[in-house]
Design an enzyme around this catalytic site. Structure first.
Site, PDB file in Angstrom:
ATOM      1  N   LYS A  76      -3.753 -13.780  26.893  1.00 39.84           N
ATOM      2  CA  LYS A  76      -2.484 -13.835  27.628  1.00 39.84           C
ATOM      3  C   LYS A  76      -2.760 -13.429  29.070  1.00 39.84           C
ATOM      4  CE  LYS A  76       2.274 -12.059  27.135  1.00 39.84           C
ATOM      5  NZ  LYS A  76       3.140 -11.204  26.295  1.00 39.84           N
ATOM      6  N   SER A 151       7.257 -13.504  24.512  1.00 34.78           N
ATOM      7  CA  SER A 151       6.679 -13.962  25.756  1.00 34.78           C
ATOM      8  C   SER A 151       5.273 -14.558  25.635  1.00 34.78           C
ATOM      9  CB  SER A 151       6.665 -12.808  26.753  1.00 34.78           C
ATOM     10  OG  SER A 151       5.793 -11.784  26.327  1.00 34.78           O
ATOM     11  N   SER A 175       6.993  -9.944  21.319  1.00 32.35           N
ATOM     12  CA  SER A 175       6.323 -11.044  22.026  1.00 32.35           C
ATOM     13  C   SER A 175       5.070 -11.606  21.386  1.00 32.35           C
ATOM     14  CB  SER A 175       5.995 -10.621  23.446  1.00 32.35           C
ATOM     15  OG  SER A 175       7.138 -10.781  24.235  1.00 32.35           O
TER      16      SER A 175
HETATM   17  N1  GLN Z   1      11.783 -10.907  23.985  1.00 32.07           N
HETATM   18  C1  GLN Z   1      11.627  -9.530  24.297  1.00 32.07           C
HETATM   19  C2  GLN Z   1      12.032  -9.264  25.726  1.00 32.07           C
HETATM   20  O1  GLN Z   1      12.428 -10.174  26.357  1.00 32.07           O
HETATM   21  C3  GLN Z   1      10.226  -9.084  24.016  1.00 32.07           C
HETATM   22  C4  GLN Z   1       9.282  -9.176  25.146  1.00 32.07           C
HETATM   23  C5  GLN Z   1       7.919  -8.655  24.819  1.00 32.07           C
HETATM   24  O2  GLN Z   1       7.649  -8.248  23.696  1.00 32.07           O
HETATM   25  N2  GLN Z   1       7.076  -8.615  25.823  1.00 32.07           N
HETATM   26  O3  GLN Z   1      11.958  -8.177  26.208  1.00 32.07           O
END
Ligand code: GLN
Length: 470
Positions: A76, A151, A175
Site C-alpha cells: 500500500k 482504503s 481498511s
Molecule cells: N473506512 C474507514 C475510514 O474511512 C477505515 C479506514 C482505514 O481503516 N484506514 O476511516
C-alpha cells in the site's frame, strides 16, 4: 486454484521454477490487467527489483531462503521504501521519495521478497472505496462498475486479479478487511502492536496496523510470521513477553454471534443469508454457535469517528508545505501553510481534520474526545470478558457487498456506516480476519469476519482454515 506460497517455495527451491520467471509472469498479468483495474500507482524502480532478485537467488543458493524469498509483493502506498515514491495517494506527497525503510519493508527485504509495486488507496487511508485517492479509483475485478473497497482497495484488487500472490495494506477501521471482502480475498488486521508502524504514514496512531492480503489463510499467516514482532522503533510495539501464548491453549470451538448488533436496518438481505449459511456450515463441522451481547458494541462506530479524526488532525499537521511535499508560496508563512494544505489535501481529508480539530478544541475535549476514550475502555473490558466464553466473534465483514462507483461519494455518513462491523477490532486493539464466504446472485464476493482475543492470531488461523475448507 492458484498455488500457495509454500507450493511456489518448493518449486523455486527445487529449481522447476526460477525467480526471474516467476517475477516476469506476475508482471505480465499486471501489464494485461492493471490498465483496466488501476490497483497500482506505480512499479518500484528496476534497480530495487533487480537487487532483490539477485538477493533471492543467493538465498536459494546458500540455503537461507524463506517462504517469501523470490515472491513478488505489492505494498500500500503509505508504507515507506527507501529511495522510492510513497504518496499516500495524496497530491500533497505526489513527488515524495521516502528516506528510510519501514520496519515491515526491512523484514520483507531480509526475507528475500521482491517488492514489485505500490498500491492505490484512499488518500492517507481515509475512506472505504479508494474513491478518495487523488489518482483515481480502483475498480473491482469482479465488476468494473463497482468499487474495490478501501482504503487498501489496490492491495486487495491486485491479489484478486492475480498480479501478485500477496500484498500489504493498513487497517485503521477496516481498511484491510473490507476491501478483502469486496474483492474475494483473505485480509488480516493484526493485534495492535504486533506489526511495527515504523515507516507507515500515520492516520490514527492508536488504531493503525499493517497487515497482509492473500488468496488463502495459510498465505496470510506466512506473511504475518515475517512482518510481526517487536520493534524498538515503535514505542507501541508489543514485547515478546506481552504476546499471547500462541498455539498452546486449545480452542473451545465456540463462536460468539452478536445477533442484535447484526440484525439491523441497512444490512443487505443477501449478506445476512450468506452469514447465516456460513454459521450453519460451521455448526455442522462441530462448532458451537452462541448468541452473545456486548453492551457497548453499538457505540464503537461513534467512538471511532471521534478518536480517529482527533488523531488524524494531529498527525496531518506535519504536512505544512515546508518540511516536505507540495509547497505553495504565500505572503506570510501562515498563508503558505493554508495554501499548501488547501491545494494538497482532498475533501475527505480536510473534513476529518476539521472534525478532529473540533472534538479536540477546548470545551469539546471533555464532551467528545474524553467520553469516547471512556467508552473505548469499557468496550475493551467487555471484549476481554466475552473471550473467556468464546474463541472468536463472527459477523459479516461489511453490511453490503461492493457498491457502485460514485454511489456513496456524495454521502459521507453512508460511507462511514459501512464500517460498522470492522471498527470494533481497532477500537479494542484485537486481531480480526476477513475470509471469502461465497458470492451474491450477481457474482460479487461476501466476506466473513472473525475477531479473536488480544494476540490470538493463531485462533484466527485455526478457525479460518477450518472455515475455508467448508
Ligand atoms: N473506512 C474507514 C475510514 O474511512 C477505515 C479506514 C482505514 O481503516 N484506514 O476511516
Amino acid at each position: 486454484m492458484q498455488k500457495t506460497l509454500k507450493q511456489l517455495h518448493e518449486e523455486l527451491k527445487s529449481g522447476t521454477l526460477t525467480v526471474d520467471d516467476l517475477v516476469s509472469s506476475y508482471k505480465k498479468v499486471i501489464n494485461e490487467k492493471d490498465g483496466e483495474i488501476h490497483a497500482l500507482l506505480g512499479m518500484y524502480s528496476d534497480s530495487l527489483v533487480a537487487s532483490q532478485i539477485t538477493k533471492a537467488k543467493e538465498m536459494f543458493a546458500n540455503g537461507t531462503a524463506t517462504v517469501l524469498t523470490g515472491i513478488p509483493i505489492v505494498l500500500k502506498d503509505n508504507i515507506l521504501v527507501k529511495g522510492e515514491y510513497a504518496t499516500g495517494a495524496s497530491k500533497i506527497l505526489e513527488n515524495y521519495v521516502a528516506t528510510y525503510d519501514a520496519t515491515v519493508v526491512t523484514r520483507l527485504k531480509e526475507a528475500g521478497a521482491i517488492l514489485l509495486a505500490r498500491a492505490n488507496m484512499d488518500e492517507f487511508a481515509m475512506g472505504g472505496s479508494t474513491e478518495n485517492s487523488a489518482f483515481g479509483v480502483t475498480k473491482n475485478p469482479y465488476d468494473l462498475t463497482k468499487v474495490s473497497g478501501g482504503s487498501s482497495g489496490g492491495s486487495a484488487a491486485v491479489v484478486a486479479y492475480g498480479g501478485v500472490p500477496v500484498s500489504l495494506g493498513s487497517d485503521t477501521g477496516g481498511s484491510i478487511r473490507q476491501p478483502a471482502s469486496f474483492c474475494g480475498v483473505v485480509g488480516l488486521k493484526t493485534t495492535y502492536g504486533d506489526v511495527s508502524r515504523y515507516g507507515l504514514m500515520a492516520m490514527g496512531s492508536s488504531l493503525d496496523q499493517i497487515g497482509p492480503f492473500g488468496k488463502s489463510v495459510e498465505d496470510v499467516e506466512e506473511v504475518y510470521k515475517i512482518i510481526s514482532g517487536y520493534d524498538v522503533h515503535d514505542s507501541t510495539s508489543l514485547k515478546d513477553g506481552e504476546r499471547g501464548i500462541k498455539n498452546e491453549e486449545q480452542i473451545k470451538k465456540v463462536i460468539g454471534v452478536p445477533r442484535d448488533f447484526i440484525n439491523r436496518d441497512g444490512i443487505d438481505k443477501e449478506v445476512i443469508t450468506n452469514f447465516n449459511e456460513s454459521l450453519e456450515k460451521l455448526k455442522k463441522s462441530g462448532y458451537l454457535i452462541k448468541d452473545i451481547t456486548i453492551p457497548n458494541l453499538e457505540k464503537a462506530l461513534s467512538v471511532y469517528y471521534i478518536i480517529m479524526p482527533a488523531e488524524v488532525s494531529s498527525n496531518l499537521a506535519r504536512y505544512d508545505g515546508i518540511r516536505y511535499g507540495l509547497s505553495r508560496g504565500g505572503e506570510t508563512s501562515i498563508r503558505s501553510y493554508f495554501e499548501s494544505r488547501t491545494a494538497g489535501f482532498g475533501e475527505e481529508v480536510r473534513r476529518r481534520i476539521l472534525l478532529g480539530t473540533y472534538v479536540l478544541s477546548s470545551g469539546y475535549y471533555d464532551a467528545y474526545y474524553n467520553k469516547a476514550n471512556i467508552v473505548r475502555a469499557m468496550l475493551t473490558e467487555e471484549f476481554v470478558k466475552i473471550f473467556k466464553d468464546v474463541d472468536v466473534i463472527a459477523t459479516p465483514t461489511s453490511p453490503v457487498p461492493a457498491f457502485g462507483i460514485g454511489e456513496k461519494t456524495k454521502d459521507p455518513l453512508a460511507m462511514y456506516l459501512a464500517d460498522i462491523f470492522t471498527v470494533p477490532a481497532n477500537i479494542v486493539g484485537v486481531p480480526a480476519i476477513s475470509i471469502p464466504s461465497g458470492k451474491t446472485e450477481k457474482g460479487l464476493p461476501f466476506g466473513m469476519q472473525f475477531t479473536a482475543a488480544h494476540t490470538r492470531e493463531d485462533v484466527l488461523f485455526t478457525i479460518g482454515k477450518d472455515f475455508e475448507k467448508l
